[in-house]
Design an enzyme around this catalytic site. Structure first.
Site, PDB file in Angstrom:
ATOM      1  N   ASP A  17       0.788  -1.202   0.137  1.00 63.62           N
ATOM      2  CA  ASP A  17       0.132   0.116  -0.013  1.00 63.62           C
ATOM      3  C   ASP A  17       0.587   1.268   0.059  1.00 63.62           C
ATOM      4  OD1 ASP A  17      -2.240   1.207  -0.070  1.00 63.62           O
ATOM      5  OD2 ASP A  17      -2.864   1.116   2.171  1.00 63.62           O
ATOM      6  N   GLY A  18       0.243   2.247  -0.702  1.00 67.12           N
ATOM      7  CA  GLY A  18       0.823   3.423  -0.505  1.00 67.12           C
ATOM      8  C   GLY A  18       1.663   4.038  -1.720  1.00 67.12           C
ATOM      9  N   GLY A  20       0.348   5.084  -4.545  1.00 64.59           N
ATOM     10  CA  GLY A  20      -0.227   6.390  -5.365  1.00 64.59           C
ATOM     11  C   GLY A  20       0.303   7.719  -4.357  1.00 64.59           C
ATOM     12  N   HIS A  34       2.995   3.415  -8.898  1.00 65.19           N
ATOM     13  CA  HIS A  34       2.836   1.624  -9.177  1.00 65.19           C
ATOM     14  C   HIS A  34       4.244   1.115  -9.475  1.00 65.19           C
ATOM     15  CE1 HIS A  34      -1.017   2.115  -7.706  1.00 65.19           C
ATOM     16  NE2 HIS A  34      -1.747   2.694  -8.639  1.00 65.19           N
ATOM     17  N   TRP A  66     -10.788  -2.706  -9.663  1.00 63.40           N
ATOM     18  CA  TRP A  66     -11.470  -2.499 -10.591  1.00 63.40           C
ATOM     19  C   TRP A  66     -12.311  -1.267 -10.724  1.00 63.40           C
ATOM     20  CZ3 TRP A  66      -9.576  -5.114 -14.657  1.00 63.40           C
ATOM     21  CH2 TRP A  66      -8.984  -6.382 -14.331  1.00 63.40           C
ATOM     22  N   ARG A  68     -11.459   1.527  -9.522  1.00 60.13           N
ATOM     23  CA  ARG A  68     -10.502   2.810  -9.746  1.00 60.13           C
ATOM     24  C   ARG A  68     -10.756   3.230 -11.015  1.00 60.13           C
ATOM     25  NH1 ARG A  68      -4.407   1.158  -6.993  1.00 60.13           N
ATOM     26  NH2 ARG A  68      -5.390   0.864  -4.885  1.00 60.13           N
ATOM     27  N   LEU A 128      12.690 -19.084  -2.649  1.00 58.80           N
ATOM     28  CA  LEU A 128      11.821 -18.694  -2.126  1.00 58.80           C
ATOM     29  C   LEU A 128      10.407 -18.876  -2.888  1.00 58.80           C
ATOM     30  CD1 LEU A 128      10.660 -16.323  -0.156  1.00 58.80           C
ATOM     31  CD2 LEU A 128      10.664 -14.825  -2.112  1.00 58.80           C
ATOM     32  N   ILE A 192      -7.489  -5.071   6.715  1.00 61.06           N
ATOM     33  CA  ILE A 192      -7.000  -6.106   5.894  1.00 61.06           C
ATOM     34  C   ILE A 192      -7.461  -6.064   4.396  1.00 61.06           C
ATOM     35  CG2 ILE A 192      -6.158  -7.620   7.872  1.00 61.06           C
ATOM     36  CD1 ILE A 192      -8.556  -9.437   7.309  1.00 61.06           C
TER      37      ILE A 192
END
Length: 237
Positions: A17-18, A20, A34, A66, A68, A128, A192
Site C-alpha cells: 500500500d501507498g 499512489g 505503481h 477494478w 478505480r 523462495l 486487511i
C-alpha cells in the site's frame, strides 16, 4: 543467530500500500508510484529469502481495484502484464517458484497466458515460494471454494456432514501454501482489505507508516523483529 533464525516467520503476506500517495508527495502521477512499487518487489523477495523466509505472498491487485479510474486500471494492467514477463528472468536469477492466486478468468487472455508461462517456467525452482494475489479478494475466494464443495455435494462425492476446515482450506487458491505467520501492511492503513480472510485467522499483524516503494530490507527486518517479540500461543486465549 541460529536461535533467531528459528523464529523467522515461515510465511509472510504483504499488502503493498501507498504507491499512489508516495508518488503524489513527489509531484508525480500515481502510475509512477505503481511502477516504483513493482521494482521494489524483487528487492523484498531477495531480502526475504536471505532472512530465511520460505513463503512470501503479496497483494498486487484486488477484485475491488477494478473500481478505480479506468486510466489507472489500464495502466496497472499494462504494468502487471510487463511484470509477468520480466518476472521469469527475476525468478530464474533468484531461484523463485512463482504462483498467482485469484480469479484468473477476470484477466485478459494475454495476462493469463503470461501467468501460465511464468508458473510453468518456475515450477521446479526451490528457493523462495513467491505468490502474487492478482484479481484476488478473500470473499470471492471463499465463494468460489463454497461453490466447488457444493458441486461435490450435489454430485454425491461429499456428504454435508463430512465438510471440514481441512476440506475448505484445500479448496482455496492457497491450498499448496501454509497459512501466513505474519501480515505486513505498508502506509499505515489499519485494515486487511479483503485479503486472505480465511488464512489470516491466527496471523500476527504488523502495520508501518512506510509506503511500499520505501519499504526496504531494513523495514522488513524491523517487521520480523516485532514478530519475534510476540508470544504465539496457538490454541490458547
Amino acid at each position: 543467530m541460529e536461535e533467531k533464525n528459528r523464529n523467522v516467520p515461515q510465511h509472510v503476506a504483504i499488502i503493498l500500500d501507498g504507491n499512489g500517495r508516495w508518488a503524489k508527495k513527489r509531484g508525480m502521477p500515481r502510475n509512477y508510484g505503481h511502477a516504483q512499487g513493482a521494482k521494489n518487489v524483487e528487492v523484498i523477495c531477495r531480502a526475504a529469502h536471505n532472512m530465511g523466509i520460505r513463503y512470501l505472498t503479496v497483494y498486487a491487485f484486488s477484485t475491488e481495484n477494478w473500481n478505480r479510474p479506468k486510466e489507472e486500471v489500464d495502466a496497472l494492467m499494462k504494468l502487471l502484464n510487463q511484470y509477468m514477463k520480466n518476472c521469469q528472468k527475476t525468478a530464474k536469477k533468484n531461484n523463485m517458484k512463482v504462483r498467482v492466486i485469484g480469479d484468473k478468468s477476470g484477466l485478459s487472455e494475454g495476462i493469463r497466458r503470461d501467468i501460465e508461462a511464468l508458473e510453468n517456467a518456475t515450477r521446479e525452482y526451490d528457493g523462495l515460494n513467491f505468490t502474487i494475489a492478482l484479481n484476488y479478494g478473500g470473499r470471492d475466494e471463499l465463494t468460489r471454494a463454497v461453490r466447488k464443495i457444493a458441486l461435490d455435494v450435489k454430485d454425491g462425492k461429499t456428504a454435508p456432514e463430512d465438510i471440514t476446515e481441512e476440506m475448505i482450506s484445500a479448496s482455496l487458491d492457497t491450498a499448496e501454501l501454509p497459512d501466513p505467520d505474519l501480515l505486513i501492511r505498508t502506509s499505515y492503513e489499519l485494515r486487511i482489505s479483503n485479503y486472505l480472510l480465511w488464512q489470516l485467522a491466527y496471523s500476527e499483524f504488523y502495520f508501518t507508516e512506510v509506503p511500499w516503494p520505501d519499504f526496504d530490507e531494513k523495514e522488513l527486518q524491523r517487521a520480523i523483529e516485532a514478530y519475534q517479540l510476540r508470544d504465539r500461543r496457538f490454541g490458547k486465549v
